[in-house]
Scaffold this motif. Structure first.
Motif, PDB file in Angstrom:
ATOM      1  N   TYR A  17      43.915  32.645  57.374  1.00 53.34           N
ATOM      2  CA  TYR A  17      42.900  32.964  56.801  1.00 53.34           C
ATOM      3  C   TYR A  17      41.841  31.183  58.497  1.00 53.34           C
ATOM      4  N   HIS A  18      42.922  30.863  58.969  1.00 53.45           N
ATOM      5  CA  HIS A  18      42.727  29.999  60.269  1.00 53.45           C
ATOM      6  C   HIS A  18      41.797  30.392  61.111  1.00 53.45           C
ATOM      7  N   HIS A  19      40.534  29.783  61.604  1.00 53.20           N
ATOM      8  CA  HIS A  19      39.292  30.088  62.727  1.00 53.20           C
ATOM      9  C   HIS A  19      40.214  31.238  63.930  1.00 53.20           C
ATOM     10  N   ASP A  20      41.164  31.031  64.377  1.00 51.35           N
ATOM     11  CA  ASP A  20      41.131  31.510  65.495  1.00 51.35           C
ATOM     12  C   ASP A  20      42.483  33.134  65.057  1.00 51.35           C
ATOM     13  N   ARG A  21      42.159  33.038  63.678  1.00 52.12           N
ATOM     14  CA  ARG A  21      43.346  34.172  63.559  1.00 52.12           C
ATOM     15  C   ARG A  21      42.330  35.052  62.619  1.00 52.12           C
ATOM     16  N   LEU A  22      41.435  34.806  62.633  1.00 52.72           N
ATOM     17  CA  LEU A  22      40.569  35.408  60.893  1.00 52.72           C
ATOM     18  C   LEU A  22      40.394  36.428  61.202  1.00 52.72           C
ATOM     19  N   LEU A  23      39.772  36.485  62.816  1.00 56.74           N
ATOM     20  CA  LEU A  23      39.087  37.876  63.466  1.00 56.74           C
ATOM     21  C   LEU A  23      40.688  39.324  63.421  1.00 56.74           C
ATOM     22  N   LYS A  24      41.760  38.838  63.631  1.00 54.87           N
ATOM     23  CA  LYS A  24      42.342  39.274  63.623  1.00 54.87           C
ATOM     24  C   LYS A  24      42.790  39.808  62.400  1.00 54.87           C
ATOM     25  N   THR A  25      42.971  39.035  60.965  1.00 55.74           N
ATOM     26  CA  THR A  25      43.205  39.458  59.426  1.00 55.74           C
ATOM     27  C   THR A  25      42.114  40.957  59.254  1.00 55.74           C
ATOM     28  N   VAL A  26      41.123  40.241  59.652  1.00 54.37           N
ATOM     29  CA  VAL A  26      39.980  41.449  58.903  1.00 54.37           C
ATOM     30  C   VAL A  26      39.718  42.564  59.651  1.00 54.37           C
ATOM     31  N   SER A  27      40.473  42.263  61.115  1.00 53.04           N
ATOM     32  CA  SER A  27      40.417  43.409  61.583  1.00 53.04           C
ATOM     33  C   SER A  27      41.580  45.324  61.472  1.00 53.04           C
ATOM     34  N   VAL A  28      42.926  44.126  60.631  1.00 54.92           N
ATOM     35  CA  VAL A  28      43.653  44.807  60.143  1.00 54.92           C
ATOM     36  C   VAL A  28      43.487  44.947  59.062  1.00 54.92           C
ATOM     37  N   GLN A  29      42.215  44.297  58.297  1.00 50.68           N
ATOM     38  CA  GLN A  29      41.595  44.944  56.720  1.00 50.68           C
ATOM     39  C   GLN A  29      40.864  45.909  56.653  1.00 50.68           C
ATOM     40  N   PHE A  30      40.054  45.730  57.743  1.00 57.07           N
ATOM     41  CA  PHE A  30      39.458  46.656  58.258  1.00 57.07           C
ATOM     42  C   PHE A  30      39.791  48.412  58.122  1.00 57.07           C
ATOM     43  N   LEU A  31      41.122  48.613  59.192  1.00 57.89           N
ATOM     44  CA  LEU A  31      41.674  49.517  59.560  1.00 57.89           C
ATOM     45  C   LEU A  31      42.726  49.813  58.178  1.00 57.89           C
ATOM     46  N   LEU A  32      42.909  49.149  57.608  1.00 55.00           N
ATOM     47  CA  LEU A  32      43.535  49.871  56.424  1.00 55.00           C
ATOM     48  C   LEU A  32      42.931  50.147  54.771  1.00 55.00           C
ATOM     49  N   ILE A  33      41.220  49.139  55.615  1.00 59.26           N
ATOM     50  CA  ILE A  33      40.250  50.391  54.352  1.00 59.26           C
ATOM     51  C   ILE A  33      40.561  51.518  54.582  1.00 59.26           C
ATOM     52  N   PHE A  34      39.982  51.817  55.810  1.00 59.86           N
ATOM     53  CA  PHE A  34      39.151  52.956  56.770  1.00 59.86           C
ATOM     54  C   PHE A  34      40.142  53.732  56.353  1.00 59.86           C
ATOM     55  N   ILE A  35      41.689  53.648  56.955  1.00 57.42           N
ATOM     56  CA  ILE A  35      42.718  54.569  56.731  1.00 57.42           C
ATOM     57  C   ILE A  35      42.686  55.275  55.590  1.00 57.42           C
ATOM     58  N   PHE A  36      43.001  53.848  54.366  1.00 59.36           N
ATOM     59  CA  PHE A  36      42.935  55.096  53.171  1.00 59.36           C
ATOM     60  C   PHE A  36      42.355  55.741  52.669  1.00 59.36           C
TER      61      PHE A  36
END
Length: 301
Positions: A17-36
């Protein structure tokens, strides 16, 4: 550990949830939900109602929660950075914030129905309930899946026990003013207030309502006992991110670390000018690694 203890137990604020890692976190989230959504087509997909190609619909459904998570935690991080408090976090706080995010995501999915589907009942209470329910079901599943995967990944990359110690010398940044800084530390009793130079602190150890400060003085190391709790002491050090609470009973100067060793269960750090080691607890590892990377540009795990 009881459920109540689990919810209240303080841990480091998650690096995801840190600012410098948040974009990476939501990108992984987007890909997982999209593939699911693309592979399993959950929640009763009925294609004749679709206004768009199903691939595009999957993208919208995956993008919506990703944007919500990014905006929510970016805002939360901004609020936390301005608050004068410990960087600690708890499982209860995390579950509360996630519950709010799932609710917002469900409501947003409900509003998206009129854009995506041709259905006369899009604005019914039934579909509002279904969208919120589905977001909680899928969100909880995804959250614990990510936690499990993240834990496994960190463990596989962590320093293995009995491996060679990792040099961890962290030089002061170039241009740092090395002149003595007199920081006024306030205690509960004014006559016990004291001054200290943050750069000269090696580590602090809690001793009940007192702390034991191990300080540098030229080429000598000395110890001072001060009447203040470690939590109160830490709260006054927010302008100095290199002074890090690494354990419930220890606070360490990251610039004074000369060696780090350990594994996923915790680290042990050695400091300049002293043979005494300082522990880094397992719950503090993510934040310790984050702070270390920020100061040294080298990843520990």
């Amino acid at each position: 550990m009881s459920l109540k203890q689990h919810l209240r137990k303080e841990v480091a604020y998650p690096c995801r949830y840190h600012h410098d890692r948040l974009l990476k976190t939501v990108s992984v989230q987007f890909l997982l939900i999209f593939i699911f959504l693309l592979l399993f087509r959950p929640f009763g997909v009925y294609e004749p109602e679709h206004k768009f190609n199903y691939l595009f619909i999957c993208g919208l459904h995956a993008l919506s929660p990703a944007l919500i998570v990014y905006v929510y935690f970016a805002g939360l991080g901004h609020v936390r950075s301005r608050a004068v408090k410990s960087a600690l976090w708890s499982s209860g706080q995390e579950y509360m914030h996630l519950a709010v995010i799932f609710l917002i995501t469900g409501i947003m999915s409900f509003f998206l129905r009129s854009i995506i589907y041709n259905n006369a009942d899009n604005w019914s209470w039934r579909y509002l309930w279904e969208e919120i329910r589905n977001c909680y079901l899928a969100g909880v599943l995804l959250y614990f899946l990510l936690l499990f995967a993240g834990s496994h990944f960190r463990s596989s990359r962590s320093i293995k026990a009995n491996d060679t110690d990792i040099p961890a010398i962290i030089p002061l940044p170039s241009g740092t003013d090395t002149t003595t800084t007199r920081l006024h530390i306030k205690t509960q009793v004014q006559q016990d207030d004291f001054y200290m130079d943050p750069a000269q602190l090696l580590f602090a150890r809690a001793d009940g309502n007192y702390i034991e400060l191990t300080m540098l003085s030229g080429e000598q190391v000395h110890t001072e006992l001060k009447r203040i709790s470690l939590k109160q002491f830490e709260a006054q050090l927010t302008p100095y991110p290199f002074l890090f609470r690494c354990h419930r009973a220890y606070l360490v100067n990251l610039h004074q670390i000369r060696k780090v060793s350990g594994n996923a269960q915790g680290y042990t750090v050695l400091l300049h000018m002293t043979a005494q080691s300082v522990p880094v607890s397992r719950t503090q590892l993510p934040l310790f690694n984050h702070q270390y990377e920020q100061l040294a540009g080298i990843a520990l795990a």
